[in-house]
Motif scaffolding. Sequence first.
Motif, mmCIF file in Angstrom:
data_model
loop_
_atom_site.group_PDB
_atom_site.id
_atom_site.type_symbol
_atom_site.label_atom_id
_atom_site.label_comp_id
_atom_site.label_asym_id
_atom_site.label_seq_id
_atom_site.Cartn_x
_atom_site.Cartn_y
_atom_site.Cartn_z
ATOM 1 N N ARG A 76 -6.899 8.233 -3.843
ATOM 2 C CA ARG A 76 -6.430 6.844 -3.772
ATOM 3 C C ARG A 76 -5.085 6.767 -3.058
ATOM 4 O O ARG A 76 -4.853 5.874 -2.222
ATOM 5 N N LEU B 18 0.829 -1.209 0.000
ATOM 6 C CA LEU B 18 0.000 0.000 0.000
ATOM 7 C C LEU B 18 0.861 1.256 0.000
ATOM 8 O O LEU B 18 0.521 2.249 -0.652
ATOM 9 N N TYR C 58 1.926 1.876 -3.504
ATOM 10 C CA TYR C 58 0.847 2.482 -4.287
ATOM 11 C C TYR C 58 0.707 3.966 -3.935
ATOM 12 O O TYR C 58 0.390 4.788 -4.801
ATOM 13 N N ALA D 277 -4.347 4.863 0.468
ATOM 14 C CA ALA D 277 -3.319 3.816 0.503
ATOM 15 C C ALA D 277 -2.266 4.118 1.558
ATOM 16 O O ALA D 277 -1.850 3.227 2.321
ATOM 17 N N SER E 204 -1.826 1.958 4.908
ATOM 18 C CA SER E 204 -0.496 1.387 5.090
ATOM 19 C C SER E 204 0.038 1.669 6.491
ATOM 20 O O SER E 204 0.645 0.796 7.130
#
Length: 346
Positions: free
Chosen positions: A191, A115, A118, A195, A199
């Motif tokens: 997003r 994550l 990302y 993430a 995380s």
Amino acid sequence: MSELLELQHLVADLSVGSGDETIPNLLENKRPLIKRCPYLGLLLATLSSLFFSLCSVIVKSLVNIDPMQLAMFRFIGVLLPTLPIVIYTEQPIFPEGKRILLVLRSIVGTVGLMLSFYAFRNMPLADASVIVFSVPVFVALFARVFLKEPCGIWNTVSIVLTLVGVILITHPPFIFGESESVGNPNYNSLRGAIAAFVSTIFGANAYVLLRVLKGLHFSVIMTNFGAIAIVQTLFYSFVFGVLCMPNCGTERFLVVCLAIFSYLGQILLTMSLQMEQAGPVAIARSADIVFAFLWQVMFFDEIPSKYSVCGAVLVLSSVLLVGLRKWALALPEDSQLRGKLGVLAQ
């Protein structure tokens, strides 16, 4: 980030005794070197931050390789330095009674790292790094929930500062109104922010699981983490159809650098924690945030917004507060330095 916390936590435990004399003996052998260079441990921690921040730059640069697969290469760098240690110390690699916790810790840590990768792809590097780096602040919250550990006033202050900092960094439209992404029209800020924050939650819970596993040698946990994570990321890459071979030339070179830098970061962090207390090392590791801002401007030509800078200052302050308090609590009761740190040691 979770493997960094693992080393910081477990090496600190082993240095004060956990049934294995390898690290204490190593410390005694290094005493003359430490006397000649008293800040060597902090220097090594800073160099560790340099290498881990460069790993983030590589992840952000390799846009043709999915973060899941990049995480697999990163975990190779986690596994390599620990295999010789676990073999040399003749530790049981998969001990009975701890297997479920080892697997759970590996799964949680793997998801957290993927994550974060990302987040690096969908946000400015510095913003994502600051949010991910706030993991230690949230450890106290989850330790309170799952381990019933006390969560004092300073932990609460750190959590509040971090949350405010994260809000400033992510700049949610429902608070600040619509705004353009910084530097890259391909960013998906929502997003990326989700993430990065999730995380952080996974990373904090990975640390809580490490406290439950603290009786195990650090090489056992790191070996399991690396091996299970490689299988896990390989499986995810295959299922989602993102498994590919990096292109010849620059891409393969950077993938190799990703594994090597991860390896160097692990080794330097381990050595720094053998020479210095966990609190000062945590403070030195905050250089990761400084490097992230520097690389963002140098490599990606993205100037941080005023909200990002203010948020980073708040998060950095909370991380430094946690590190200073950890340092103060580790000092002897009659220490003059502990007296100077005052209320932090309460």
